[in-house]
Design a protein around this motif. Structure first.
Motif, short mmCIF file in Angstrom:
data_model
loop_
_atom_site.label_atom_id
_atom_site.label_comp_id
_atom_site.label_asym_id
_atom_site.label_seq_id
_atom_site.Cartn_x
_atom_site.Cartn_y
_atom_site.Cartn_z
N LEU A 1 0.84 -1.21 0.00
CA LEU A 1 0.00 0.00 0.00
C LEU A 1 0.87 1.25 0.00
CD1 LEU A 1 -2.78 1.39 0.36
CD2 LEU A 1 -2.40 1.22 2.84
N LEU A 2 0.67 2.08 -1.04
CA LEU A 2 1.34 3.39 -1.10
C LEU A 2 0.25 4.43 -1.06
CD1 LEU A 2 3.79 5.28 -1.64
CD2 LEU A 2 3.45 4.86 -4.07
N THR A 3 0.32 5.37 -0.10
CA THR A 3 -0.72 6.40 -0.02
C THR A 3 -0.18 7.73 -0.54
OG1 THR A 3 -0.17 6.84 2.28
CG2 THR A 3 -1.96 5.29 1.89
N GLU A 4 -1.06 8.54 -1.08
CA GLU A 4 -0.71 9.83 -1.68
C GLU A 4 0.08 10.69 -0.68
OE1 GLU A 4 -1.44 10.64 -4.90
OE2 GLU A 4 -0.39 12.55 -4.59
N GLY A 5 1.21 11.19 -1.11
CA GLY A 5 2.00 12.10 -0.27
C GLY A 5 2.91 11.42 0.73
N GLN A 6 2.88 10.09 0.80
CA GLN A 6 3.74 9.37 1.75
C GLN A 6 5.21 9.68 1.46
OE1 GLN A 6 3.04 5.10 1.56
NE2 GLN A 6 2.48 5.03 3.72
N ARG A 7 5.98 9.92 2.54
CA ARG A 7 7.42 10.16 2.37
C ARG A 7 8.12 8.80 2.42
NH1 ARG A 7 8.03 13.90 7.41
NH2 ARG A 7 6.83 12.10 8.15
N VAL A 8 8.61 8.39 1.24
CA VAL A 8 9.12 7.02 1.11
C VAL A 8 10.64 7.02 0.94
CG1 VAL A 8 9.05 4.94 -0.33
CG2 VAL A 8 6.94 6.23 0.08
N LEU A 9 11.29 6.18 1.73
CA LEU A 9 12.73 5.96 1.59
C LEU A 9 12.94 4.76 0.67
CD1 LEU A 9 15.72 6.42 2.51
CD2 LEU A 9 15.27 4.71 4.29
N LEU A 10 13.65 4.96 -0.44
CA LEU A 10 13.98 3.84 -1.33
C LEU A 10 15.22 3.12 -0.77
CD1 LEU A 10 13.73 2.23 -4.02
CD2 LEU A 10 15.30 3.94 -5.01
N VAL A 11 15.09 1.82 -0.55
CA VAL A 11 16.24 1.03 -0.07
C VAL A 11 16.69 0.08 -1.17
CG1 VAL A 11 16.94 -0.78 1.55
CG2 VAL A 11 15.67 1.21 2.37
N GLU A 12 17.99 0.08 -1.40
CA GLU A 12 18.59 -0.79 -2.41
C GLU A 12 19.84 -1.45 -1.83
OE1 GLU A 12 17.62 -2.01 -5.37
OE2 GLU A 12 18.42 -0.53 -6.79
N ASP A 13 20.34 -2.45 -2.52
CA ASP A 13 21.55 -3.11 -2.04
C ASP A 13 22.78 -2.23 -2.23
OD1 ASP A 13 21.24 -3.41 -4.79
OD2 ASP A 13 22.41 -5.25 -4.88
N LEU A 14 22.92 -1.69 -3.47
CA LEU A 14 24.13 -0.90 -3.73
C LEU A 14 23.90 0.09 -4.86
CD1 LEU A 14 25.95 -1.82 -6.46
CD2 LEU A 14 26.18 -3.86 -5.12
N ALA A 15 24.86 1.01 -4.97
CA ALA A 15 24.86 1.95 -6.10
C ALA A 15 26.24 1.95 -6.73
CB ALA A 15 24.49 3.35 -5.65
N THR A 16 26.27 1.83 -8.06
CA THR A 16 27.54 2.02 -8.77
C THR A 16 27.53 3.48 -9.23
OG1 THR A 16 26.60 1.16 -10.86
CG2 THR A 16 27.74 -0.39 -9.43
N ASP A 17 26.91 3.75 -10.41
CA ASP A 17 26.75 5.16 -10.81
C ASP A 17 25.33 5.65 -10.52
OD1 ASP A 17 25.16 4.11 -12.81
OD2 ASP A 17 26.53 4.55 -14.44
N GLY A 18 24.53 4.81 -9.88
CA GLY A 18 23.21 5.25 -9.42
C GLY A 18 22.13 5.33 -10.48
N LYS A 19 22.46 4.99 -11.71
CA LYS A 19 21.53 5.22 -12.82
C LYS A 19 20.21 4.45 -12.64
CE LYS A 19 20.55 7.15 -16.71
NZ LYS A 19 19.92 8.46 -16.54
N SER A 20 20.30 3.23 -12.12
CA SER A 20 19.08 2.41 -12.03
C SER A 20 18.11 2.90 -10.96
CB SER A 20 19.43 0.94 -11.81
OG SER A 20 19.86 0.74 -10.48
N LYS A 21 18.54 3.82 -10.11
CA LYS A 21 17.64 4.33 -9.06
C LYS A 21 16.53 5.18 -9.67
CE LYS A 21 20.48 2.45 -6.19
NZ LYS A 21 20.89 1.34 -7.05
N GLU A 22 16.82 5.78 -10.81
CA GLU A 22 15.85 6.69 -11.46
C GLU A 22 14.51 5.97 -11.72
OE1 GLU A 22 17.42 8.34 -15.07
OE2 GLU A 22 15.49 9.21 -15.61
N ASN A 23 14.61 4.75 -12.24
CA ASN A 23 13.42 3.97 -12.58
C ASN A 23 12.54 3.75 -11.34
OD1 ASN A 23 11.70 2.21 -14.00
ND2 ASN A 23 12.93 0.44 -13.41
N PHE A 24 13.15 3.36 -10.21
CA PHE A 24 12.39 3.09 -8.99
C PHE A 24 11.79 4.39 -8.43
CE2 PHE A 24 15.56 -0.55 -8.48
CZ PHE A 24 14.66 -1.52 -8.89
#
Ligand SMILES: O=P(O)(O)OC[C@H]1O[C@H](OP(=O)(O)OP(=O)(O)O)[C@H](O)[C@@H]1O
Ligand SMILES: O=C(O)c1cc(=O)[nH]c(=O)[nH]1
Length: 227
Positions: A120-143
């Motif tokens: 459940l994602l509600t309108e305006g929720q402040r969401v922290l995106l958690v990932e395993d790692l970042a190289t140049d970070g490019k794939s974070k954009e999609n999420f």
């Protein structure tokens, strides 16, 4: 007075844990090719963490300390994991922070509800995106885009490991208006590996060459040669 471990201690200990559980791989002869196309003599497999309960507990405690210090105690309403490797870490962090959780698919499911965000994602929720790692970070954009399209406010992303060598990672994060938080980088690993003689000096020097010039190293070893 804060009871949180300081960030330098967290970085050195996290690097040591990742070395101990063999989540860090070195191979200068047969380079690894990343999702983003870079060639590299090193590879970080954060997925192994799930199989080591004591290592996992320490890293998740560090994650919460880092999030509370760098983002805040009341600044997040939910924690979202990025498919695939981000999902277990998001679950453990959400549990510790007593917050709801979602996970984000790389692309919409394609049938049924055709959802890209599960939970459940509600309108305006402040969401922290958690990932395993970042190289140049490019794939974070999609999420981040998927979460924002679903109504979330996303200003921060947490990863266990940040390469810390691609200048483009700051540019990519700035472009999507997201701050990146991490436990440690390859520079922390190099220091711990050298101080504790985990690898021979030849291996460490080759790794250092890559860390100092990842684009040049990639280009000379069959990987991507520009941003
Ligand atoms: O710096 P970035 O561009 O963000 O790239 C790093 C991401 O790429 C890999 O995920 P991948 O999609 O290959 O695999 P996964 O399904 O195992 O998470 C890795 O696990 C990171 O999440
Ligand atoms: O960018 C990637 O594909 C990548 C790099 C890395 O070190 N580890 C990983 O799991 N993926």
């Amino acid at each position: 007075m804060s009871t949180l471990p300081d960030q330098a201690t967290i970085a050195a200990t996290a690097a040591k844990i990742l070395l101990e559980i063999k989540a860090l791989h070195f191979n200068a002869e047969t380079p690894f090719i990343f999702t983003s196309g870079w060639a590299s003599p090193v590879y970080t497999d954060c997925r192994r963490i799930v199989s080591f309960p004591r290592a996992r507990k320490a890293l998740m405690d560090f994650a919460v300390a880092t999030i509370e210090r760098e983002i805040g105690y009341e600044a997040i309403d939910a924690v979202a994991g990025g498919e695939t490797a981000g999902i277990p870490f998001a679950a453990w962090i959400a549990d510790r922070l007593e917050l709801p959780m979602q996970y984000v698919r790389k692309k919409p499911k394609g049938f049924g509800r055709n959802a890209q965000i599960e939970g459940l994602l509600t309108e305006g929720q402040r969401v922290l995106l958690v990932e395993d790692l970042a190289t140049d970070g490019k794939s974070k954009e999609n999420f981040v885009t998927a979460l924002r399209n679903g109504g979330a406010q996303v200003t921060d992303t947490f990863v266990i490991f940040h390469y810390g060598i691609f200048p483009q990672s700051k540019v990519n994060m700035d472009a999507i208006g997201v701050r990146l938080h991490a436990l440690c980088t390859w520079w922390d690993v190099l220091k711990v590996a050298r101080d504790n003689r985990y690898f021979d000096e030849n291996t460490l020097s080759e790794v250092e060459k890559f860390l100092n010039d990842p684009v040049g190293w990639s280009s000379a070893h069959g990987g991507k040669s520009s941003m």
